[in-house]
Design a protein around this motif. Structure first.
Motif, PDB file in Angstrom:
ATOM      1  N   ASP C 155      32.158  43.586  43.365  1.00  0.00           N
ATOM      2  CA  ASP C 155      32.100  44.914  43.964  1.00  0.00           C
ATOM      3  C   ASP C 155      33.193  44.965  45.021  1.00  0.00           C
ATOM      4  O   ASP C 155      33.035  44.421  46.106  1.00  0.00           O
ATOM      5  CB  ASP C 155      30.724  45.134  44.585  1.00  0.00           C
ATOM      6  N   THR C 156      34.321  45.587  44.668  1.00  0.00           N
ATOM      7  CA  THR C 156      35.476  45.546  45.567  1.00  0.00           C
ATOM      8  C   THR C 156      35.560  46.785  46.448  1.00  0.00           C
ATOM      9  O   THR C 156      36.626  47.142  46.913  1.00  0.00           O
ATOM     10  CB  THR C 156      36.763  45.384  44.745  1.00  0.00           C
ATOM     11  N   LYS C 157      34.431  47.423  46.678  1.00  0.00           N
ATOM     12  CA  LYS C 157      34.429  48.625  47.517  1.00  0.00           C
ATOM     13  C   LYS C 157      35.046  48.356  48.881  1.00  0.00           C
ATOM     14  O   LYS C 157      35.857  49.128  49.367  1.00  0.00           O
ATOM     15  CB  LYS C 157      32.986  49.133  47.679  1.00  0.00           C
ATOM     16  N   TYR C 158      34.633  47.247  49.496  1.00  0.00           N
ATOM     17  CA  TYR C 158      35.093  46.972  50.852  1.00  0.00           C
ATOM     18  C   TYR C 158      36.304  46.043  50.879  1.00  0.00           C
ATOM     19  O   TYR C 158      36.588  45.433  51.902  1.00  0.00           O
ATOM     20  CB  TYR C 158      33.947  46.394  51.682  1.00  0.00           C
ATOM     21  N   PHE C 159      36.991  45.903  49.732  1.00  0.00           N
ATOM     22  CA  PHE C 159      38.188  45.065  49.687  1.00  0.00           C
ATOM     23  C   PHE C 159      39.129  45.439  50.822  1.00  0.00           C
ATOM     24  O   PHE C 159      39.378  46.621  51.029  1.00  0.00           O
ATOM     25  CB  PHE C 159      38.885  45.270  48.341  1.00  0.00           C
ATOM     26  N   ASP C 162      35.455  42.256  51.554  1.00  0.00           N
ATOM     27  CA  ASP C 162      34.280  42.241  50.701  1.00  0.00           C
ATOM     28  C   ASP C 162      33.559  40.895  50.686  1.00  0.00           C
ATOM     29  O   ASP C 162      34.153  39.857  50.903  1.00  0.00           O
ATOM     30  CB  ASP C 162      34.658  42.636  49.266  1.00  0.00           C
ATOM     31  N   GLN C 164      30.892  38.784  48.107  1.00  0.00           N
ATOM     32  CA  GLN C 164      30.488  38.792  46.713  1.00  0.00           C
ATOM     33  C   GLN C 164      29.362  37.794  46.491  1.00  0.00           C
ATOM     34  O   GLN C 164      29.287  36.783  47.188  1.00  0.00           O
ATOM     35  CB  GLN C 164      31.665  38.415  45.799  1.00  0.00           C
ATOM     36  N   LYS C 225      32.680  35.164  50.926  1.00  0.00           N
ATOM     37  CA  LYS C 225      33.349  36.177  51.724  1.00  0.00           C
ATOM     38  C   LYS C 225      34.850  35.924  51.663  1.00  0.00           C
ATOM     39  O   LYS C 225      35.311  34.803  51.837  1.00  0.00           O
ATOM     40  CB  LYS C 225      32.868  36.057  53.176  1.00  0.00           C
ATOM     41  N   SER C 287      37.396  51.144  45.378  1.00  0.00           N
ATOM     42  CA  SER C 287      37.697  50.477  46.639  1.00  0.00           C
ATOM     43  C   SER C 287      38.152  51.521  47.656  1.00  0.00           C
ATOM     44  O   SER C 287      38.948  52.410  47.360  1.00  0.00           O
ATOM     45  CB  SER C 287      38.766  49.411  46.451  1.00  0.00           C
TER      46      SER C 287
END
Lengths: 399, 399, 399, 399, 399
Positions: C155-159, C162, C164, C225, C287
């Motif tokens: 889930d690279t939303k907060y790349f 992020d 995982q 992380k 992202s």
């Protein structure tokens, strides 16, 4: 040696073979392997004191790939090996005249020869599906077809006109030279089956029996030459065109407002070509073409610097000081410039006036100064570019 | 220890061997393996209470590849292992004087030594085609040739002048230290067969017997140094040239109409070089050269910002307010500028007039203001660039 | 459980072992495997009604690679498995006190445990070269070292800030839970042998016995992380600098003739950074940093559009209509602009004149209008950029 | 031949089979292999004097990949081989009417046929899981499905309208032609199972029995044609558009201040397209499209050079010398220019004046000179571009 | 069918099993395999006349990768196969109540089912470590877990809104349909274990028993849909923004001196996006988005051409001929332009003057002409771009 041997085999074959049947072959194999309890771990010599001599030839089939960055030469080739197996000898007459048979390579003793300077862990030659031919007098012929990825250190100094020498070194790995001795059969690398590589040309081949006190070794070497046409077309030519564009900066008048655009774009293009050339070569400095590009990059910086200073002068609005005017007069280029100018009269007038009345500063503007610099620099940089480029091309192509 | 042992073997060999034949070897193998029912699963010690000691040496053949991003060191090397197999002892006299024989490695007991810090699952050393040599007193010599891909954490702080230390750790995997004990043979990594890598130089090697209570382990370490010449030529030099071009923005007069072009192009070039440098390095921050490029990017932004503000002032048409003129006069740079100017008289005149009549605003134009800023910023930024660049080069090359 | 068990083994070992010899081991192996006709296909339980319980621990050695695009986590790890083999029990006293022995894993029954969520076809754990340890009471200890490439949906939303969670799920593949039951041994993932990855930090680990009615399964999970420093330096910082350059377009005067150059170059740079960021991430939108870049691209388009319209107005030669002048006066920004202007008098004069004589249109030129727009847009876009950038940075770093 | 044979088999099958059971098959296999002590190393001929003839067909299934740079053609295909095994003959009636059986390919004698011009080491066809069908009269049918990566030298002269001929050469590797003789079965490459490749179309196929004195060989060849649509759209069309933009440089007036911008940008775009085209092709010069791009690059340089000189003239402030004016008048293009000009009167006036008073130099400015050059060069370069482009397109598409 | 069968097995299991021991299993295996001399080469049917029916289900676990360029779909999945082995039947009561056992897949007869449309040579399903379950009535259950790389021809016309149908075709390779017949078990592809792919969504699945006269075959098909969000964000949106920037060229006044800069930069950006889109797709033309980009490239060329001609007119210094003025008046756009102009009076004045005195040419300048062209082209190109873009978006998203 090989062809004669094999021909003998065939002669024997077409003479003797008459009543040989499948059963004869089975009987022979049973006799040799089961009855005689053949042990493939035992070197097939009655007297273990003398070494087994293995004859070796390399038949080059093709060059698959050359990777200068990794430093590898990948070739397809087959080896032709022959030796005497004293435990595989029979009387053809007893077996319906059988003069030879084929046997899977895994069923008999083989010398543990391997590529020494490879990229992978030592591998056995051939595979279970390849047969060896055995003749009645114990001669074994074995023809393993392989892909060899061998190490080769590339000297890319003269890239793309470079010549390289790569080696394929075959060694008897586990056994000492007092047990197995590998020697050249005929004359090294055989190119009968060789199919031309489009990028590299084989100039010559060589071979050497490079055994030392402990290990028996045969080394083949390939002398290859890069076909430079592609690189001349796609790297050297564009770079020469770019060098010329760099010089053109000084032909561009300061009023055009595009001098900086021109020279900074050319500078960046050199940087891009530097990246392209570097991607082709190992990460060690040394190629002349690389140095040449760095030189051009430095030239680009100098051109930009001079152009910037020119523009600084060009946009000055104060009168040109007499010292500068005197400097301009002293330059031989200024006169040449005047001569070449399509408008001789005016320039001559100015010069006359200058000699007459040095304090009439309004006559010589800063534009004239920048024009002079343009003229001077154009021919200077052009000379440098022509001399350096032709030197580099000469060194590369004539080395 | 190894050479002496082996020499002894050879001495014995050339003395004793006389009537040994192929049959003698077969008899010996039958006696040792079949008659004695050799079980390669059983550790070859009469007394199972004491551990089997395995001597180990590493012969480095070459560095295939170093991948900083993956964090791997790929080497070709062969190990030299020796141990005593108490179940493979014989009297040469009984077998025609045979003092040693070769046997496929899969036929005898071997210690389960493996590379511990590799990238792949544990693999058995060697392969079925490699033979071990066994001497009459049970000494076994085994020489597996391998490609080792070992993990290595690279500290790229001083890239491209970095030095790295990589380890190859060999451990007895399944057996405990009370059963199999691995020790160094001679002096660790042997470089006799080492062929130079063009990008990395081996500075020194080290070795340690790093066994703990449960596991027996030998660790070799390689201290290597990157050959920086390529990176100096192709990254550091162009970046320094770019820094200089950045400074030149302030030498370009505002009237040229290409100031923004110049500095924004240089800014983008720094971004491109940042991408090139990053592609070489692992995705962890920390390299000084990376920080330096970020610093140059920030400098580029500052240069653009000041240039934009300069142009804003330059294109003003209202008179320059006295406060700005006074500010300009206060600046030590303004005077320096005047001194350096090839047209001293005019500037002095202006200054005299300024001191005489401060309200004569028309005398000082906005162009003069931007020229002053140009002058001030040129020397300031040039100083910063020269100091920072020479510091970075000094730190990198002298660390 | 494991350590205590093993320690007991060792205790027994160092007490009992006295006269055990190689022959004793051979005898024991013969007795267990040949005499008892051990069949490794038969589950080693006297009563086949009860399941065999297999204890399992995971020793993480390192994270080799994380590929967000492919969605894979590659780890090196070894499993520690233990179970009771009721057919491998003996009385040490009968065999010279032998309390344990090592046996190749292929010689005994093993549970068919495998990684369920891998990228390749199911593979047997370990290989023929790994030995298992068997103790006198039938306990089997097996330590297969593997490279696991497991699936992991990122889930690279907060790349690049992020976190995982990746799972390694081990299942008994062929046998049902009523036959083989896998349970956790100690406490899941053991990090004693773990070597830090430079790009990812292990925050925590978890484990669960996730068996269902038919299948026995143990799942380990890694909570990791990303170390964001690299991305902050090389993506976020340059993007912020670019945003600022975008805003600067409005500080650039229309007369400079480089407004379009500036903003279209910045627009393209955003597009390039979008490509770089996208190359790092899987091809699924989501992202925040990607959205932010798209937002900046849209902002760039708006900046270009307004700049183009400004230039249109700027180059008009007709008088400014009163309505526009009135609009300018109404804007609060116009006054602020006037206040901030270093040349207050003139502006005030104009305004006085405007209020006095609204029809004196020649006083207000189109240049003044574009200047006002510049001023208004500069602060507006700067606010938007600062607010949006700080929001994004806040969301990313504080989530 | 094949289908008829097989149909016969089926006919026999559905007629004779009646009481055949699993035990019958077991009995048959025991009789053939155990009782008769079948040795798969022995060529299954009663008389070993005559060669075994192997019939061969190639069923092409698909083209996986064509790599012009590596020079490889990767195909999926299966071979259909048939031969007589004289040792696998039985009377169906004795075994419950069994007319045929399937047997793993590793259990019987197979000819050692292999792909000769591959990229990898020689591999055995098929694998242990593929069965051969054997009929009561000793006919063996074998259908190994393979991926063949064969060498193919690509002639990319007419890229992207090129046609290529690639060969798949199957040879009996170890045995001589006097032992195993491979012949074509039906008519070479069978395309019944062929699935179209989207990039390449198979135009025709051919086959030849290419045996020589020593080796038996069958060669299949594929004549394929590249689908050019993609390259026309994405390379040729953009390049033609760029050529047109290059010509447009001369339509751009010198006063615009963007002539250099335009032509240097187009020059760089050609360089970029050159890189894209080169990435598709092997590193050997020779493609017409490559030469065309180099030609365009040279044209770009010429355009830039002329433009620079034009600008030099354009920014001159001295009067135009009479010689230049006379030169302009002589040019036929100058008049044409006047005719085409929307403002005929003025030009005619000038010309009248010129004929009247040649010394009135102020009438003809340098701007007029550059305009004439623009006009002349526009039509010249346009002609060159149109002629060269249409020639190249014609040569490529009509060859 | 499967679950019921298996449940029955378990029911039997938990009822009957009572005294079964390890020895019972050994006895049973001995009885079935050794005593009955089970030959896994013999199809396990008492009557060899009838075919063995194999039931087959596909449990899709995940989509590993979809490579449009290579044309491959890589999936992880396991097959569930079941058939009757008439030679593995026993009476549980005789063996302590054993109702089922597990046996390595290599020990029994298996149908030679394989993926027909794969990229690699035919491979046996499963591996030696996978067990099959056999029940007392001879039912065999086999669950091989595999990675299938199957061929799939992608129709990328509607990229990125495309739907694709990919097939996995399983065939009995060596045996004819009269011997082994594969049929669907339950309902084709089972998605119980399916884990979502982030880039592709499975819309539906299908299955068909596609046997022909000679071969037995089961084909599964996957109907998948690309998640377009990523491409909309990162390709379509930027391209639309670029189209808008292209239109903006006509809003930019000719005096700005940046018209060519703007439109040639946009042209190059389209070329870059064309390269990015092409890198995603196979090298066959046909995607609408590709055509759209080519269309935009052509539009860019037209915009540049018109802009160049505009600039030519703009920089003319001669009076505008009456014919052009009349043409301008006739254009409906001219009036609209006048109405929209913020300075109505002046334009009206000009028009009045024009109608009054058509010969007063000095009133209408070339700047006015280019302004009119700008106005006309802006709305024309904007209309074309809006219509074409919305059409493309509509076609793509609504197909």
């Amino acid at each position: 040696m090989y062809f004669s041997l094999f021909n003998v085999v065939f002669l024997i074959l077409f003479v003797e073979i008459s009543g040989q049947s499948g059963t004869d072959v089975t009987d022979l194999l049973t006799a040799l392997f089961t009855t005689n309890s053949y042990d493939k771990r035992v070197r097939p010599k009655s007297s273990q004191v003398t070494a087994t001599t293995v004859d070796l030839d390399l038949y080059l089939v093709g060059i698959n790939d050359i990777d200068e960055i990794k430093g590898s030469l990948t070739t397809t080739a087959f080896l032709y090996l022959g030796w005497i197996d004293e435990f595989l000898v029979w009387t053809p007459a007893s077996y319906g005249g059988i003069a030879y048979f084929y046997i899977p390579q895994s069923d008999i003793w083989k010398p543990d020869i391997t590529l020494e300077n490879g990229f992978s862990k030592l591998k056995e030659l051939g595979n279970s599906f390849i047969n060896a031919a055995v003749t009645e007098d114990g001669q074994v012929f074995w023809k393993p077809f392989e892909v060899f990825e061998s190490k080769c250190s590339f000297d890319t100094k003269y890239f793309p006109f470079d010549k390289q020498t790569c080696k394929l070194s075959f060694v008897v790995w586990s056994s000492g030279i007092q047990d197995v001795n590998v020697t050249l059969w005929n004359n090294g690398i055989n190119l009968d089956h060789y199919e031309e590589n489009s990028e590299w040309t084989v100039l010559s081949t060589a071979h050497i029996e490079a055994s030392d006190a402990a290990e028996s070794r045969v080394t083949f070497s390939l002398n290859i030459k890069r076909n430079a046409a592609y690189y001349v077309m796609n790297i050297i030519l564009p770079v020469i065109l770019l060098s010329f564009l760099n010089v053109l900066t000084f032909a561009l008048p300061a009023d055009s407002g595009e001098k900086i655009s021109q020279c900074i774009t050319v500078f960046l293009s050199f940087a891009v070509f530097l990246t392209i050339v570097n991607a082709e070569l190992p990460k060690t400095s040394g190629s002349i073409i690389g140095y040449y590009l760095i030189f051009q990059l430095a030239m680009g910086t100098i051109v930009i610097t001079i152009t910037v200073l020119q523009l600084r002068l060009h946009h000055r609005k104060d009168p040109v000081p007499p010292s500068v005017i005197r400097l301009m007069k002293c330059l031989p280029f200024n006169k040449t410039s005047a001569v070449n100018s399509p408008d001789k009269n005016k320039v001559e007038n100015i010069q006359i006036k200058n000699t007459e009345a040095n304090d009439v500063e309004t006559e010589t503007t800063w534009s004239d100064v920048t024009s002079s610099i343009d003229f001077f620099m154009f021919w200077t940089v052009l000379s440098i570019v022509v001399i350096s480029t032709s030197s580099v091309v000469a060194i590369l192509s004539l080395h």
